[in-house]
Structures are given as C-alpha cells and as structure tokens.
Design a protein around this motif. Sequence first.
Motif, PDB file in Angstrom:
ATOM      1  N   GLY A 126       0.847  -1.292   0.041  1.00 23.19           N
ATOM      2  CA  GLY A 126      -0.078   0.016  -0.013  1.00 23.19           C
ATOM      3  C   GLY A 126       0.891   1.269  -0.031  1.00 23.19           C
ATOM      4  N   TRP A 162      -1.298   3.289  -8.141  1.00 22.84           N
ATOM      5  CA  TRP A 162      -1.751   3.206  -6.951  1.00 22.84           C
ATOM      6  C   TRP A 162      -0.628   4.080  -5.950  1.00 22.84           C
ATOM      7  CZ3 TRP A 162      -2.419  -0.435 -10.577  1.00 22.84           C
ATOM      8  CH2 TRP A 162      -3.618  -0.755 -10.738  1.00 22.84           C
ATOM      9  N   ARG A 209      -1.670   7.711  -4.767  1.00 25.84           N
ATOM     10  CA  ARG A 209      -2.839   8.302  -4.002  1.00 25.84           C
ATOM     11  C   ARG A 209      -2.251   9.172  -2.759  1.00 25.84           C
ATOM     12  NH1 ARG A 209      -5.454   2.352  -3.315  1.00 25.84           N
ATOM     13  NH2 ARG A 209      -3.380   1.743  -3.012  1.00 25.84           N
ATOM     14  N   ASP A 236      -6.941   4.770   2.034  1.00 24.01           N
ATOM     15  CA  ASP A 236      -8.176   4.093   1.092  1.00 24.01           C
ATOM     16  C   ASP A 236      -8.400   2.783   1.883  1.00 24.01           C
ATOM     17  OD1 ASP A 236      -9.872   3.043  -0.565  1.00 24.01           O
ATOM     18  OD2 ASP A 236      -8.441   3.271  -2.365  1.00 24.01           O
ATOM     19  N   ARG A 267     -10.120   0.400   1.003  1.00 24.12           N
ATOM     20  CA  ARG A 267     -10.298  -0.628  -0.077  1.00 24.12           C
ATOM     21  C   ARG A 267      -8.979  -1.420   0.019  1.00 24.12           C
ATOM     22  NH1 ARG A 267     -13.017   3.391  -1.552  1.00 24.12           N
ATOM     23  NH2 ARG A 267     -15.044   3.004  -2.246  1.00 24.12           N
ATOM     24  N   LEU A 268      -8.009  -1.016   0.496  1.00 19.10           N
ATOM     25  CA  LEU A 268      -6.766  -1.649   0.514  1.00 19.10           C
ATOM     26  C   LEU A 268      -6.802  -2.811   1.520  1.00 19.10           C
ATOM     27  CD1 LEU A 268      -4.125   1.219   0.909  1.00 19.10           C
ATOM     28  CD2 LEU A 268      -4.269  -0.472  -1.083  1.00 19.10           C
ATOM     29  N   ILE A 303      -7.682  -6.465  -0.285  1.00 18.46           N
ATOM     30  CA  ILE A 303      -7.563  -6.749  -1.618  1.00 18.46           C
ATOM     31  C   ILE A 303      -6.647  -7.842  -2.110  1.00 18.46           C
ATOM     32  CG2 ILE A 303      -6.738  -5.501  -3.633  1.00 18.46           C
ATOM     33  CD1 ILE A 303      -8.233  -3.165  -2.667  1.00 18.46           C
ATOM     34  N   ASN A 360     -10.234  -3.261  -9.009  1.00 20.18           N
ATOM     35  CA  ASN A 360      -8.596  -2.783  -8.592  1.00 20.18           C
ATOM     36  C   ASN A 360      -8.762  -1.398  -9.218  1.00 20.18           C
ATOM     37  OD1 ASN A 360      -7.305  -5.906  -9.589  1.00 20.18           O
ATOM     38  ND2 ASN A 360      -7.906  -5.301  -7.756  1.00 20.18           N
ATOM     39  N   ARG A 374     -11.198   0.728  -9.618  1.00 20.89           N
ATOM     40  CA  ARG A 374     -11.723   1.782  -8.595  1.00 20.89           C
ATOM     41  C   ARG A 374     -10.723   2.354  -7.443  1.00 20.89           C
ATOM     42  NH1 ARG A 374     -17.333   2.249  -8.234  1.00 20.89           N
ATOM     43  NH2 ARG A 374     -17.471   2.048  -5.913  1.00 20.89           N
ATOM     44  N   ALA A 375      -9.818   1.575  -6.886  1.00 20.42           N
ATOM     45  CA  ALA A 375      -9.035   1.847  -6.081  1.00 20.42           C
ATOM     46  C   ALA A 375      -8.241   3.151  -6.355  1.00 20.42           C
ATOM     47  CB  ALA A 375      -8.189   0.595  -5.490  1.00 20.42           C
TER      48      ALA A 375
END
Length: 336
Positions: A104, A133, A136, A176, A178-179, A182, A214, A216-217
């Motif tokens: 992440g 990613w 972010r 996030d 969502r991490l 995943i 993926n 959408r992250a």
Amino acid sequence: MPEVAAPLLRWGIVLVVLFLAEFGLRMAMNLTIIEEPVLYRNESIDGKVRTFVEDFVPERLPGTRVLIVGSSIAATNIDPETMTREMEEVAGGEYVAYNLGMYGARFPDHKFVANWAHNRWPYDKLVIVLEPWSFRYGEMGVRDRMGKLRHEDWLMRNSALFSLRSQIEFWDENRDNRLRGIIDLDNRPTLFGWNRTIHPPPFQEIPEELAEINARAIINFGEDPPKPFQPDLELPIALRDWANKRGIPVYWVLSPQRPELEQFMPEEYTHEARREMARILADARNNYLLDLIDMETSGRITTDHFFDSTHLNGLGALILSEELGRRFGRLLLEDM
C-alpha cells in the motif's frame, strides 16, 4: 505497612490483568478469533525491516548493491535473487539486491524507505516500480513502523498484547479502506525481502469484475463527484532528485497488467499515460526506463501468471524477474 502494601497490591492486580489479557489473546489467536487480516498488514512492514536489519545487512554480501522500492506490486512481482542472477549472466560482475517494496505504499513512503535503507546499507542503484496506486494521497504508516525503538520492537515480537496494539491503527481520511483485504501477502519475506502471492485470488475468477474493483481503488471517493487521484509528478521527481544528489542511478520499472484492466483505468493511468510519465522521469541524467508492459502484449506473461489484475503469482513473478534482470543487464552493458 498499609502504605507499602497498597501500591504493591495495585501493581499485582495490574500484572494479573496483563497476564490474563496476554493469555486470552494468545488463545483467541490460536482459535482464529483474531483473524490474520487484522495483523498481517503491518507485519509485512515489520518482517521486511527485521529481516533487512538483522539478517540481510549483517551478511555483508559482495557485489553492486541494488534496492527495490514500490508498493505491493514491487514487493510481489520482483524476486531480487532471480533478477540479479540474470544481471550477472548478461553483464558480468556480482550484484546483490533487497526488495523493500511495501504493501500500500505511496511515493512519500518510497522516499522515506529509500533514505532509511541508504543510511544502513549504502546501495549503488535504485529500482522504482512506477504504478498508479502510489499516487494516492497520504502515507501508509511506513515512517512510523520503521522508526520503532528497540524496546518497542522487542515487545511487539514477544507479546501478543503489544503486537495487537501495534497493529491497530485508525484509518484517517487520506487512507483508502479498499486496501484492506484486496491482496493477501505472505508475511515471511525471504532474506532478500521478497513477499510472494501464495494464496488463492481474493475474488472469484471473473477477470472483468476483478479489474473493475482494482481500478476503482484509484478513485478518490472523498471528492464530489468522485475523481481519480491525480498523477502528481512532483512526488516521484522529489525521489529522483534525492537519488541523483547522492549519485545513485534510478531505474523506473513499468510492470505488466492483465489486459482486462486497461478498459477500466482512468485516462490518466492507461498504458500510454504511464509510459509517458516514465519517459518524463527517465529523461534525466542517470535515470533509465525498463518498460515490461510489452511482456503482456507479447504473450511472455499471460492471464495464468496473475494473482489479480496487477500482482503476479509465484511463476509470473519469476518470469518477470528474469526478464527484468536481462534488460537491466543490457542497460549496464551499454553504460560500460
């Protein structure tokens, strides 16, 4: 006498409570009441750092030193031993690498990791996996985890209670959620810092659905309306400048992705957009581009080699690491 007994009694009660809490927590972990996903995310940082400091650096392995940084895509897709073996075959000489890719991690994390490692193991070359990613916002706690004092680290390793306490973090608005979940990483890095994807895929094998999740992250749902996180090149440029000031060549790596992902990616992060970013970053002295996206289009990497849309399984990672080492070696020959 009562004045002495009262504090002793209080401390005795505290110790009993701590003992019962430690015992209860260990039982809960053995019964899987405390699930691994709560614990493994930070262990993927702690384990790598511990291996680096206690096992890898004391080995004092010979050869040109290479550090790999990035997010979990770097951590899972590049095996340093395989990569350096291919480099030696192509370019000759001796090479040794450590993979400090972090789950992440964002670009501020990459910069901190690069500096932290260089203070302990002055490496000669820096490999950065450039992927969407990492753009972010915010940081992933790498700075806090790697700055632990020795006594805190000892408590985290030897006490389930302190270990759990250190794993629990409040996710702020820059993180996030969502991490979580995943991707499931192996918590036990090799001596060279490689984390492997050894578990089944996290979702049913429907590539289009997985690709959409993926992609959408990369969307910041804190905005109204939601928009992609913007590719702020000042972040990787700051890392590039840090390395260049120390005379460390930087190698920007583009890793392949499943073909299904491209249709869901924001325009800012399509193959060509990523390539353009990489070209800009590599357009500086002592900076180089290693574009492995073509491994997907040429069939060298296939759908069977992926864990999800971006992370490779063990076989895919070895294939990619071999090819990365060969191309890296050819670049080294050109500079000789």
